[in-house]
Design a protein around this motif. Structure first.
Motif, PDB file in Angstrom:
ATOM      1  N   ALA A 172       0.860  -1.186   0.000  1.00 53.67           N
ATOM      2  CA  ALA A 172       0.000   0.000   0.000  1.00 53.67           C
ATOM      3  C   ALA A 172       0.890   1.227   0.000  1.00 53.67           C
ATOM      4  O   ALA A 172       2.025   1.190   0.482  1.00 53.67           O
ATOM      5  CB  ALA A 172      -0.922   0.010   1.214  1.00 53.67           C
ATOM      6  N   GLY A 173       0.372   2.309  -0.553  1.00 54.67           N
ATOM      7  CA  GLY A 173       1.110   3.563  -0.535  1.00 54.67           C
ATOM      8  C   GLY A 173       0.988   4.234   0.823  1.00 54.67           C
ATOM      9  O   GLY A 173       0.039   3.975   1.577  1.00 54.67           O
ATOM     10  N   PRO A 174       1.922   5.095   1.158  1.00 54.43           N
ATOM     11  CA  PRO A 174       1.899   5.746   2.476  1.00 54.43           C
ATOM     12  C   PRO A 174       0.678   6.622   2.699  1.00 54.43           C
ATOM     13  O   PRO A 174       0.354   6.952   3.837  1.00 54.43           O
ATOM     14  CB  PRO A 174       3.189   6.575   2.492  1.00 54.43           C
ATOM     15  N   ASP A 175      -0.030   6.970   1.618  1.00 60.15           N
ATOM     16  CA  ASP A 175      -1.212   7.815   1.796  1.00 60.15           C
ATOM     17  C   ASP A 175      -2.314   7.117   2.575  1.00 60.15           C
ATOM     18  O   ASP A 175      -3.171   7.779   3.158  1.00 60.15           O
ATOM     19  CB  ASP A 175      -1.747   8.291   0.438  1.00 60.15           C
ATOM     20  N   ILE A 176      -2.294   5.765   2.650  1.00 56.98           N
ATOM     21  CA  ILE A 176      -3.363   5.092   3.402  1.00 56.98           C
ATOM     22  C   ILE A 176      -3.321   5.479   4.881  1.00 56.98           C
ATOM     23  O   ILE A 176      -4.338   5.410   5.564  1.00 56.98           O
ATOM     24  CB  ILE A 176      -3.342   3.557   3.250  1.00 56.98           C
ATOM     25  N   LEU A 177      -2.150   5.896   5.347  1.00 60.75           N
ATOM     26  CA  LEU A 177      -2.035   6.282   6.752  1.00 60.75           C
ATOM     27  C   LEU A 177      -2.745   7.604   7.033  1.00 60.75           C
ATOM     28  O   LEU A 177      -2.981   7.951   8.182  1.00 60.75           O
ATOM     29  CB  LEU A 177      -0.564   6.375   7.156  1.00 60.75           C
ATOM     30  N   THR A 178      -3.074   8.325   5.971  1.00 65.08           N
ATOM     31  CA  THR A 178      -3.808   9.590   6.141  1.00 65.08           C
ATOM     32  C   THR A 178      -5.316   9.391   6.004  1.00 65.08           C
ATOM     33  O   THR A 178      -6.069  10.345   6.176  1.00 65.08           O
ATOM     34  CB  THR A 178      -3.356  10.626   5.100  1.00 65.08           C
ATOM     35  N   PHE A 179      -5.740   8.183   5.687  1.00 57.61           N
ATOM     36  CA  PHE A 179      -7.167   7.936   5.460  1.00 57.61           C
ATOM     37  C   PHE A 179      -7.964   7.876   6.750  1.00 57.61           C
ATOM     38  O   PHE A 179      -9.183   7.976   6.725  1.00 57.61           O
ATOM     39  CB  PHE A 179      -7.383   6.615   4.708  1.00 57.61           C
ATOM     40  N   VAL A 180      -7.283   7.654   7.873  1.00 58.94           N
ATOM     41  CA  VAL A 180      -7.974   7.564   9.158  1.00 58.94           C
ATOM     42  C   VAL A 180      -7.367   8.573  10.131  1.00 58.94           C
ATOM     43  O   VAL A 180      -6.185   8.888  10.052  1.00 58.94           O
ATOM     44  CB  VAL A 180      -7.895   6.152   9.771  1.00 58.94           C
ATOM     45  N   GLU A 181      -8.200   9.039  11.015  1.00 57.52           N
ATOM     46  CA  GLU A 181      -7.743   9.960  12.063  1.00 57.52           C
ATOM     47  C   GLU A 181      -8.207   9.418  13.401  1.00 57.52           C
ATOM     48  O   GLU A 181      -9.386   9.089  13.575  1.00 57.52           O
ATOM     49  CB  GLU A 181      -8.332  11.355  11.827  1.00 57.52           C
ATOM     50  N   CYS A 182      -7.284   9.304  14.334  1.00 61.30           N
ATOM     51  CA  CYS A 182      -7.645   8.869  15.681  1.00 61.30           C
ATOM     52  C   CYS A 182      -8.207  10.063  16.440  1.00 61.30           C
ATOM     53  O   CYS A 182      -7.602  11.139  16.463  1.00 61.30           O
ATOM     54  CB  CYS A 182      -6.431   8.315  16.416  1.00 61.30           C
ATOM     55  N   VAL A 183      -9.364   9.871  17.044  1.00 53.08           N
ATOM     56  CA  VAL A 183     -10.038  10.922  17.794  1.00 53.08           C
ATOM     57  C   VAL A 183     -10.072  10.480  19.256  1.00 53.08           C
ATOM     58  O   VAL A 183     -10.638   9.423  19.571  1.00 53.08           O
ATOM     59  CB  VAL A 183     -11.467  11.149  17.258  1.00 53.08           C
ATOM     60  N   ASN A 184      -9.458  11.250  20.110  1.00 49.84           N
ATOM     61  CA  ASN A 184      -9.298  10.846  21.498  1.00 49.84           C
ATOM     62  C   ASN A 184     -10.393  11.413  22.390  1.00 49.84           C
ATOM     63  O   ASN A 184     -10.219  12.440  23.039  1.00 49.84           O
ATOM     64  CB  ASN A 184      -7.908  11.274  22.019  1.00 49.84           C
ATOM     65  N   GLY A 185     -11.534  10.762  22.379  1.00 55.22           N
ATOM     66  CA  GLY A 185     -12.615  11.114  23.283  1.00 55.22           C
ATOM     67  C   GLY A 185     -13.667  12.024  22.679  1.00 55.22           C
ATOM     68  O   GLY A 185     -13.512  12.578  21.589  1.00 55.22           O
ATOM     69  N   THR A 186     -14.766  12.155  23.421  1.00 58.60           N
ATOM     70  CA  THR A 186     -15.906  12.904  22.903  1.00 58.60           C
ATOM     71  C   THR A 186     -15.616  14.393  22.771  1.00 58.60           C
ATOM     72  O   THR A 186     -16.189  15.054  21.902  1.00 58.60           O
ATOM     73  CB  THR A 186     -17.143  12.689  23.797  1.00 58.60           C
ATOM     74  N   ASP A 187     -14.727  14.934  23.606  1.00 59.34           N
ATOM     75  CA  ASP A 187     -14.392  16.355  23.459  1.00 59.34           C
ATOM     76  C   ASP A 187     -13.715  16.607  22.117  1.00 59.34           C
ATOM     77  O   ASP A 187     -14.002  17.611  21.442  1.00 59.34           O
ATOM     78  CB  ASP A 187     -13.485  16.826  24.600  1.00 59.34           C
ATOM     79  N   ALA A 188     -12.810  15.707  21.739  1.00 57.92           N
ATOM     80  CA  ALA A 188     -12.129  15.845  20.439  1.00 57.92           C
ATOM     81  C   ALA A 188     -13.108  15.668  19.298  1.00 57.92           C
ATOM     82  O   ALA A 188     -13.027  16.361  18.283  1.00 57.92           O
ATOM     83  CB  ALA A 188     -10.994  14.835  20.333  1.00 57.92           C
TER      84      ALA A 188
END
Length: 196
Positions: A172-188
């Motif tokens: 896979a190309g490195p761009d797949i790592l930009t396809f998801v974003e980790c969101v840390n909790g409901t405030d975020a």
């Protein structure tokens, strides 16, 4: 040597306002009560922000927690469940907007079509299947909707490690790592949603 045609940069994220969030999550009772509390908190937050919850329509596990919390808070909730799972997963009886599809594939396509963003909470094979399919569609440039991961206890760390491993091995190309974003909790998450 030219790269793979899908290794070029991914499309920019959609600038569509987020009015419907598609939730992928487990339909079983989990061991860690933090997951259930998180699912309920997300249901309440979406309702408070006037963002509709689109989900699998089940009454069990994290699905049930999120759906009931959103309904109790006066939110718009759209359940989409395939006919063969309607009894097995026990469709949420409090959900007034319940769409019954003829197949699992139709359910996934319809859920995604109705969403402006995707949020994945902890879950099992069904959750992983749904998430991987959405990411695969993104890699094929079929959409540019945000895809968020959220879960207590570093639940998604092994999944993110697998994505990095696929890149390192050249699958896979490195761009797949930009396809998801980790969101840390409901405030975020709240910071990513519109204000009512």
């Amino acid at each position: 040597m030219p790269g793979h045609p899908l290794d070029s940069p991914s499309p920019p994220l959609s600038d569509r306002p987020i009015r419907h969030v598609l939730l992928f999550c487990g339909s079983r009772t989990e061991r860690d009560p933090r997951h259930a509390a998180l699912a309920a908190g997300i249901g309440r937050l979406l309702a408070q922000r006037g963002v509709a919850l689109v989900y699998g329509g089940g009454a069990r596990g994290l699905m049930g927690e999120a759906g009931r919390a959103a309904i109790a808070a006066g939110g718009e909730v759209e359940g989409i469940i395939p006919r063969f799972l309607k009894d097995w997963e026990v469709a949420e009886p409090l959900c007034e907007q319940m769409i019954v599809t003829d197949s699992l594939h139709a359910r996934k396509a319809l859920m995604f079509e109705h969403a402006d963003a995707v949020l994945a909470l902890p879950g099992g094979l069904g959750t992983l299947d749904e998430l991987i399919e959405v990411l695969s569609w993104r890699s094929l440039r079929l959409h540019a909707k945000p895809v968020w991961l959220m879960g207590d206890g570093d639940f998604w760390a092994p999944f993110l490690h697998l994505l990095r491993h696929a890149v390192a091995e050249g699958f896979a190309g490195p761009d797949i790592l930009t396809f998801v974003e980790c969101v840390n909790g409901t405030d975020a998450l709240a910071a990513l949603l519109p204000h009512p």
